[in-house]
Design an enzyme around this catalytic site. Structure first.
Site, PDB file in Angstrom:
ATOM      1  N   LYS A   1     -32.245  -6.291   3.128  1.00 38.38           N
ATOM      2  CA  LYS A   1     -32.430  -7.028   4.383  1.00 38.38           C
ATOM      3  C   LYS A   1     -33.130  -6.172   5.427  1.00 38.38           C
ATOM      4  O   LYS A   1     -33.975  -6.663   6.159  1.00 38.38           O
ATOM      5  CB  LYS A   1     -31.075  -7.516   4.935  1.00 38.38           C
TER       6      LYS A   1
ATOM      7  N   LYS B   1     -32.813 -14.646  -6.841  1.00 35.94           N
ATOM      8  CA  LYS B   1     -31.609 -15.393  -6.443  1.00 35.94           C
ATOM      9  C   LYS B   1     -31.974 -16.547  -5.518  1.00 35.94           C
ATOM     10  O   LYS B   1     -32.836 -16.398  -4.663  1.00 35.94           O
ATOM     11  CB  LYS B   1     -30.687 -14.405  -5.708  1.00 35.94           C
TER      12      LYS B   1
ATOM     13  N   LYS C   1     -30.467 -18.437   1.068  1.00 40.95           N
ATOM     14  CA  LYS C   1     -30.738 -19.096   2.349  1.00 40.95           C
ATOM     15  C   LYS C   1     -31.884 -18.419   3.068  1.00 40.95           C
ATOM     16  O   LYS C   1     -32.711 -19.054   3.687  1.00 40.95           O
ATOM     17  CB  LYS C   1     -29.530 -18.969   3.293  1.00 40.95           C
TER      18      LYS C   1
HETATM   19  P1  TYM Z   1     -22.949 -15.793   1.723  1.00 38.57           P
HETATM   20  O1  TYM Z   1     -22.616 -16.566   2.944  1.00 38.57           O
HETATM   21  O2  TYM Z   1     -24.328 -15.262   1.571  1.00 38.57           O
HETATM   22  O3  TYM Z   1     -22.687 -16.667   0.441  1.00 38.57           O
HETATM   23  C1  TYM Z   1     -21.456 -17.328   0.222  1.00 38.57           C
HETATM   24  C2  TYM Z   1     -21.075 -17.244  -1.234  1.00 38.57           C
HETATM   25  O4  TYM Z   1     -22.071 -17.808  -2.087  1.00 38.57           O
HETATM   26  C3  TYM Z   1     -22.409 -16.884  -3.113  1.00 38.57           C
HETATM   27  N1  TYM Z   1     -23.823 -17.061  -3.459  1.00 38.57           N
HETATM   28  C4  TYM Z   1     -24.287 -17.323  -4.699  1.00 38.57           C
HETATM   29  N2  TYM Z   1     -23.642 -17.496  -5.877  1.00 38.57           N
HETATM   30  C5  TYM Z   1     -24.418 -17.765  -6.955  1.00 38.57           C
HETATM   31  N3  TYM Z   1     -25.766 -17.880  -6.920  1.00 38.57           N
HETATM   32  C6  TYM Z   1     -26.441 -17.719  -5.756  1.00 38.57           C
HETATM   33  N4  TYM Z   1     -27.765 -17.849  -5.726  1.00 38.57           N
HETATM   34  C7  TYM Z   1     -25.693 -17.428  -4.579  1.00 38.57           C
HETATM   35  N5  TYM Z   1     -26.031 -17.207  -3.284  1.00 38.57           N
HETATM   36  C8  TYM Z   1     -24.878 -16.983  -2.611  1.00 38.57           C
HETATM   37  C9  TYM Z   1     -22.146 -15.525  -2.496  1.00 38.57           C
HETATM   38  O5  TYM Z   1     -21.960 -14.544  -3.495  1.00 38.57           O
HETATM   39  C10 TYM Z   1     -20.890 -15.787  -1.709  1.00 38.57           C
HETATM   40  O6  TYM Z   1     -19.748 -15.712  -2.527  1.00 38.57           O
HETATM   41  N6  TYM Z   1     -20.956 -11.320   2.613  1.00 38.57           N
HETATM   42  C11 TYM Z   1     -20.646 -12.684   2.218  1.00 38.57           C
HETATM   43  C12 TYM Z   1     -19.708 -13.408   3.159  1.00 38.57           C
HETATM   44  C13 TYM Z   1     -18.383 -12.754   3.399  1.00 38.57           C
HETATM   45  C14 TYM Z   1     -17.315 -12.652   2.470  1.00 38.57           C
HETATM   46  C15 TYM Z   1     -16.242 -12.017   3.183  1.00 38.57           C
HETATM   47  C16 TYM Z   1     -17.142 -13.018   1.144  1.00 38.57           C
HETATM   48  C17 TYM Z   1     -17.958 -12.203   4.572  1.00 38.57           C
HETATM   49  N7  TYM Z   1     -16.673 -11.770   4.436  1.00 38.57           N
HETATM   50  C18 TYM Z   1     -15.033 -11.754   2.576  1.00 38.57           C
HETATM   51  C19 TYM Z   1     -15.924 -12.735   0.538  1.00 38.57           C
HETATM   52  C20 TYM Z   1     -14.882 -12.114   1.243  1.00 38.57           C
HETATM   53  C21 TYM Z   1     -21.946 -13.460   2.184  1.00 38.57           C
HETATM   54  O7  TYM Z   1     -22.900 -13.120   2.829  1.00 38.57           O
HETATM   55  O8  TYM Z   1     -21.876 -14.627   1.521  1.00 38.57           O
END
Ligand code: TYM
Length: 355
Positions: A112, A218, A221
Site C-alpha cells: 500500500k 486478488k 476494493k
Molecule cells: P478487509 O476489510 O480488507 O477485508 C475483509 C475480509 O475479507 C477478506 N478478503 C478476501 N478473502 C478472499 N478473497 C479476497 N479477494 C479477499 N479480499 C478480502 C479479508 O481477508 C478479510 O478477512 N485488516 C483487515 C480488517 C481487520 C481485521 C481485524 C480482521 C481489522 N481488524 C481483526 C480480523 C480481525 C482487512 O483489511 O480486511
C-alpha cells in the site's frame, strides 16, 4: 464455546465477492458455534485519506450488509470499532512492544505504501497491523470463558492453552495474524499470562478469490478495476455481464489448473464455494460444454446469492433507528469485554489505578 472475532473495513460502498467467500460467510456460520464478536473497523478506514460523510455512510451500509447476510444481533455481537475506545488504547501498548523493523516487514504495508508514495503514507498505515492485533487480543477469553469443546469436558478454569480465539479471514490477513500471535506471546512473557494467541481460520478454496480481469491478482476494493470485482450490492445485470466477460484462456475445457487456467480456476472456486459442489464434480458436469454455459450458470448462482442480501440491506438502511439499536447493543456488549481486558492490561503493565 470458543470465541471468534473478526473485522472488516468500511472502505467501499459495498462488500465484494472475495470478502463474502473468504470471510463473511464464515462469520455467519460461526455465530451458531462460537461466542462471536464482529466489528466494522472504522479506525482502520482512516489510515488512508477519506471523506467523513462517506465514511459515516459506508459504516452504516457495512453494518446493514452484515445483518442482511444473516448475522443476528442476538446471537453475535456486531459493533463499530470506534465505539469501543479500548481498541486504540491497547494498540498503543502493543505498539510499544513491536519492533520498528518487525512492523516494516508487513507486506500489506509495503504494497500500500509503495502505491501511495512516501508523502501519502501515514504513520497510521504503518501501525495498522498493531491496531488489528489489539482488535483481536482485547477479546481474548478469560480463564473459564471460550473453552474448546474437549471430549469428556473440561470443567472449572482451563489453562490459557485450552482457551480458543479464532479469527476467520482471507489469505491476505495471514501475516497480520502471525504478528498478533507474536505480540500476544511477547506480552504474556513479559507481564504474565493475559492474552490468548489467536488461530487464523482460513478456508481452503475461498481464501483468495481473484480479480475477474486479472485472475492472478486478488479481488480487491482498492486495486481491482470495476470490471474485475463483483459487489454484493450490485444489480443483477452488471453482475451477469462481468462474469460472462471474465478473463479466461484460449482453451475450452472447464478444468482446474492454477498455472495455465487461472481464470477458470477462480470461477470454479467461486462456483464450488457458492454451490457446495466439489471442483471435480463441476469438472465432470461441464465436461465438453464449453465456457459459455458454465459462466451462465455461475452468473445465475451469484445473482441468486446476492439479490436477497441486496434487498434486505436496502430495507435495513431505511430503518435507521433499528440499525442504531443494533449498534448500541453491540457497543455495550463489546465494551463489557474490552473494559475488563484493558483493566488487566493496565495493571500488568504497571499503570497506577485511579483508586
Ligand atoms: P478487509 O476489510 O480488507 O477485508 C475483509 C475480509 O475479507 C477478506 N478478503 C478476501 N478473502 C478472499 N478473497 C479476497 N479477494 C479477499 N479480499 C478480502 C479479508 O481477508 C478479510 O478477512 N485488516 C483487515 C480488517 C481487520 C481485521 C481485524 C480482521 C481489522 N481488524 C481483526 C480480523 C480481525 C482487512 O483489511 O480486511
Amino acid at each position: 464455546r470458543p470465541r471468534v472475532l473478526s473485522g472488516i473495513q468500511p472502505t467501499a460502498d459495498s462488500f465484494h465477492l472475495g470478502n463474502y467467500l473468504g470471510a463473511l460467510r464464515q462469520w455467519v456460520a460461526m455465530q451458531d458455534t462460537h461466542d462471536a464478536f464482529y466489528c466494522v473497523v472504522d479506525l482502520h478506514a482512516i489510515t488512508v485519506e477519506h471523506d467523513p460523510a462517506v465514511l459515516r455512510r459506508r459504516t452504516k451500509v457495512a453494518v446493514a450488509q452484515l445483518l442482511a447476510m444473516g448475522l443476528d444481533p442476538e446471537r453475535a455481537t456486531v459493533f463499530v470499532q470506534s465505539h469501543v475506545p479500548e481498541h486504540a488504547e491497547l494498540a498503543w501498548v502493543l505498539g510499544c512492544l513491536t519492533g520498528f523493523g518487525e512492523a516494516g516487514r508487513m507486506t500489506q504495508f509495503k504494497d500500500k505504501s509503495s502505491k501511495q508514495g512516501t508523502a501519502g503514507t501515514t504513520v497510521g498505515l504503518f501501525t495498522y497491523p498493531i491496531l488489528q492485533a489489539a482488535d483481536i487480543l482485547l477479546y481474548s477469553p478469560e480463564p473459564g470463558e471460550g473453552a474448546r469443546a474437549v471430549p469428556g469436558g473440561v470443567g472449572g478454569r482451563p489453562p490459557t492453552g485450552e482457551r480458543a480465539l479464532r479469527v476467520p479471514v482471507g489469505e491476505d490477513q495471514r501475516q497480520h495474524l502471525e504478528l498478533t500471535r507474536v505480540l500476544a506471546q511477547r506480552f504474556n512473557h513479559r507481564f504474565g499470562e493475559t492474552f490468548v494467541p489467536p488461530e487464523a481460520h482460513i478456508l481452503q478454496g475461498a481464501a483468495k478469490i481473484t480479480d475477474l480481469q486479472e485472475p492472478e491478482a486478488k479481488m480487491s476494493k482498492s486495486a481491482s478495476s470495476p470490471q474485475g470485482i463483483i459487489d454484493v450490492l450490485e444489480e443483477p445485470g452488471p453482475m451477469r455481464k462481468k462474469i460472462m466477460r471474465a478473463v479466461t484462456d484460449t482453451g475450452s475445457e472447464v478444468v482446474h489448473d492454477e498455472e495455465k487456467k487461472a481464470g477458470i480456476t477462480n470461477l470454479l472456486r467461486i462456483y464450488a464455494a457458492l454451490d457446495g459442489t466439489s471442483i471435480p464434480d463441476l469438472e465432470r458436469r461441464y465436461a465438453g460444454s464449453g465456457y459459455g454455459q458454465f459462466k451462465k450458470d455461475l452468473a445465475q448462482l451469484v445473482v441468486d446469492t446476492f439479490a436477497p442480501i441486496r434487498e434486505r440491506t436496502l430495507a435495513l438502511l431505511d430503518d435507521e433507528k433499528q440499525l442504531d439499536r443494533v449498534l448500541a447493543l453491540g457497543a455495550e456488549r463489546a465494551s463489557g469485554v474490552a473494559a475488563r481486558t484493558m483493566e488487566t492490561v493496565r495493571d500488568r503493565v504497571g499503570f497506577v489505578g485511579r483508586g
